[in-house]
Design a protein around this motif. Structure first.
Motif, short mmCIF file in Angstrom:
data_model
loop_
_atom_site.label_atom_id
_atom_site.label_comp_id
_atom_site.label_asym_id
_atom_site.label_seq_id
_atom_site.Cartn_x
_atom_site.Cartn_y
_atom_site.Cartn_z
N VAL A 31 44.74 82.97 70.54
CA VAL A 31 45.74 81.91 70.74
C VAL A 31 45.33 81.00 71.90
O VAL A 31 45.43 79.78 71.82
CB VAL A 31 47.14 82.52 71.00
CG1 VAL A 31 48.14 81.44 71.36
CG2 VAL A 31 47.61 83.30 69.77
N GLY A 32 44.87 81.61 72.99
CA GLY A 32 44.46 80.82 74.14
C GLY A 32 43.26 79.95 73.87
O GLY A 32 43.15 78.84 74.41
N ARG A 33 42.36 80.42 73.02
CA ARG A 33 41.15 79.66 72.73
C ARG A 33 41.36 78.59 71.66
O ARG A 33 40.63 77.60 71.60
CB ARG A 33 40.04 80.61 72.23
CG ARG A 33 39.61 81.66 73.24
CD ARG A 33 38.33 82.35 72.78
NE ARG A 33 38.49 83.04 71.51
CZ ARG A 33 38.72 84.35 71.38
NH1 ARG A 33 38.85 85.10 72.47
NH2 ARG A 33 38.83 84.90 70.19
N GLY A 34 42.35 78.80 70.80
CA GLY A 34 42.49 77.95 69.63
C GLY A 34 43.26 76.68 69.86
O GLY A 34 43.98 76.51 70.84
N SER A 35 43.11 75.77 68.91
CA SER A 35 43.86 74.51 68.88
C SER A 35 44.82 74.54 67.70
O SER A 35 44.52 75.13 66.65
CB SER A 35 42.91 73.31 68.71
OG SER A 35 42.01 73.24 69.80
N VAL A 36 45.96 73.92 67.87
CA VAL A 36 46.98 73.90 66.82
C VAL A 36 46.63 72.84 65.78
O VAL A 36 46.30 71.70 66.13
CB VAL A 36 48.37 73.63 67.42
CG1 VAL A 36 49.42 73.50 66.31
CG2 VAL A 36 48.76 74.74 68.39
N ARG A 37 46.70 73.23 64.52
CA ARG A 37 46.44 72.30 63.43
C ARG A 37 47.71 72.07 62.61
O ARG A 37 48.66 72.86 62.66
CB ARG A 37 45.34 72.84 62.51
CG ARG A 37 44.01 73.12 63.23
CD ARG A 37 42.89 73.18 62.22
NE ARG A 37 41.67 73.77 62.77
CZ ARG A 37 40.53 73.85 62.10
NH1 ARG A 37 40.45 73.37 60.85
NH2 ARG A 37 39.46 74.40 62.64
N ARG A 38 47.71 70.99 61.84
CA ARG A 38 48.86 70.68 60.98
C ARG A 38 48.94 71.70 59.85
O ARG A 38 47.93 72.06 59.24
CB ARG A 38 48.71 69.28 60.37
CG ARG A 38 49.92 68.82 59.56
CD ARG A 38 49.65 67.51 58.85
NE ARG A 38 48.74 67.70 57.71
CZ ARG A 38 49.16 68.05 56.48
NH1 ARG A 38 50.44 68.24 56.25
NH2 ARG A 38 48.28 68.19 55.51
N ILE A 39 50.15 72.16 59.57
CA ILE A 39 50.37 73.12 58.48
C ILE A 39 50.68 72.36 57.19
O ILE A 39 51.56 71.50 57.16
CB ILE A 39 51.52 74.09 58.83
CG1 ILE A 39 51.12 74.96 60.04
CG2 ILE A 39 51.86 74.97 57.64
CD1 ILE A 39 52.20 75.90 60.52
N THR A 40 49.95 72.68 56.15
CA THR A 40 50.17 72.04 54.86
C THR A 40 51.53 72.44 54.30
O THR A 40 52.08 73.49 54.65
CB THR A 40 49.06 72.42 53.86
OG1 THR A 40 48.95 73.86 53.82
CG2 THR A 40 47.73 71.83 54.27
N VAL A 41 52.06 71.61 53.41
CA VAL A 41 53.41 71.81 52.88
C VAL A 41 53.34 71.87 51.36
O VAL A 41 52.49 71.22 50.73
CB VAL A 41 54.33 70.66 53.33
CG1 VAL A 41 55.75 70.86 52.79
CG2 VAL A 41 54.37 70.57 54.84
N VAL A 42 54.24 72.65 50.77
CA VAL A 42 54.33 72.76 49.32
C VAL A 42 54.29 71.37 48.68
O VAL A 42 54.93 70.44 49.16
CB VAL A 42 55.60 73.52 48.90
CG1 VAL A 42 56.86 72.87 49.42
CG2 VAL A 42 55.68 73.68 47.39
N GLY A 43 53.47 71.25 47.66
CA GLY A 43 53.25 69.96 47.03
C GLY A 43 51.84 69.44 47.26
O GLY A 43 51.34 68.62 46.48
N GLU A 44 51.19 69.95 48.31
CA GLU A 44 49.81 69.55 48.58
C GLU A 44 48.86 70.36 47.69
O GLU A 44 49.01 71.57 47.54
CB GLU A 44 49.47 69.74 50.06
CG GLU A 44 50.32 68.84 50.97
CD GLU A 44 49.90 68.90 52.41
OE1 GLU A 44 48.67 68.88 52.66
OE2 GLU A 44 50.78 68.97 53.28
N GLU A 45 47.87 69.68 47.15
CA GLU A 45 47.00 70.25 46.12
C GLU A 45 46.25 71.48 46.59
O GLU A 45 46.03 72.43 45.83
CB GLU A 45 46.03 69.17 45.64
CG GLU A 45 45.25 69.53 44.38
CD GLU A 45 43.95 70.25 44.68
OE1 GLU A 45 43.45 70.98 43.80
OE2 GLU A 45 43.44 70.09 45.81
N ILE A 46 45.85 71.53 47.86
CA ILE A 46 45.04 72.65 48.35
C ILE A 46 45.79 73.97 48.29
O ILE A 46 45.19 75.04 48.20
CB ILE A 46 44.53 72.38 49.79
CG1 ILE A 46 43.41 73.36 50.14
CG2 ILE A 46 45.68 72.42 50.80
CD1 ILE A 46 42.67 73.03 51.40
#
Length: 219
Positions: A31-46
């Motif tokens: 957690v201390g080393r990492g960067s926060v990324r955007r969480i994908t939402v239902v409806g996104e193709e991935i």
């Protein structure tokens, strides 16, 4: 997977990568080393396609991805997070979850495969389940109360993780993600529509909580 109950912030009995440890910090070192990324939402193709297998192990890129997943999961107050939930097409998920027996489980796994459970040995349990990619609603979902998942750690070493109860649910939920499935798929059509409507009504509040949590953690 969203947290349904339990406090993952307290230092209790802990198993890291399936092995017991004498002590563990409140926040995983990742957690201390990492960067926060955007969480994908239902409806996104991935979120709807099977992810690619991890083929390169022991790389700084894979370690960095795992760190970012832990940081993102912590900020979102999640129990687990799959790579496609941060828009990465790889078979990988992380977890930090406290089960019904007060045991905290922390770890990651690549290319996970769930053991088949014979019908005569399968005990289904209905419990509320949520998802960080479906921000807000929880719904009762039936799943086996025991799970064994096999895969690799970030260095390519074989890994077997076994869980019961809420942790078993988490292992199954995150493996589902990597096959392009959401817990919503296990609901009747009417209930699924209701959950999506609740998500639309609550997601701004959820995002505000995540932003406040990120600020609190200096992320």
């Amino acid at each position: 997977m969203a947290v349904g109950f339990g406090d993952t912030s307290q230092d209790r009995r802990v198993r890291v990568q399936g092995e017991p440890v004498d002590s563990f910090p409140r926040f995983a070192p990742e957690v201390g080393r990492g960067s926060v990324r955007r969480i994908t939402v239902v409806g996104e193709e991935i979120l709807r396609r099977r992810c690619r297998e991890v083929t390169r192990f022991g790389t700084p890129e894979l370690s960095r991805l795992i760190d970012d997943m832990f940081a993102t999961n912590q900020v979102a107050d999640g129990a687990g997070l799959a790579a496609n939930q941060i828009d990465v097409d790889l078979q990988l998920f992380v977890w930090d979850i406290t089960d019904e027996w007060g045991v905290r489980h922390v770890g990651h796994i690549a290319n996970p495969v769930l053991d088949d459970v014979p019908a005569e040995d399968r005990r289904l349990v209905e419990e509320p389940e949520g998802c960080l990619s479906v921000p807000g609603p929880f719904r009762v979902v039936s799943r086996p109360d025991h799970a064994v998942v096999r895969g690799r750690d970030k260095d390519g070493n074989p890994l077997v993780i076994e869980g019961s109860g809420y942790f078993a649910r988490c292992l199954q939920h995150e493996t589902d993600h990597l096959h392009g499935h959401l817990y919503l798929d296990r609901l009747a059509q009417r209930e699924r529509k209701t959950a999506l409507r609740e998500m639309a009504e609550s997601q701004d509040e959820v995002y505000a909580r995540r932003a406040a949590r990120a600020e609190e953690l200096g992320k």
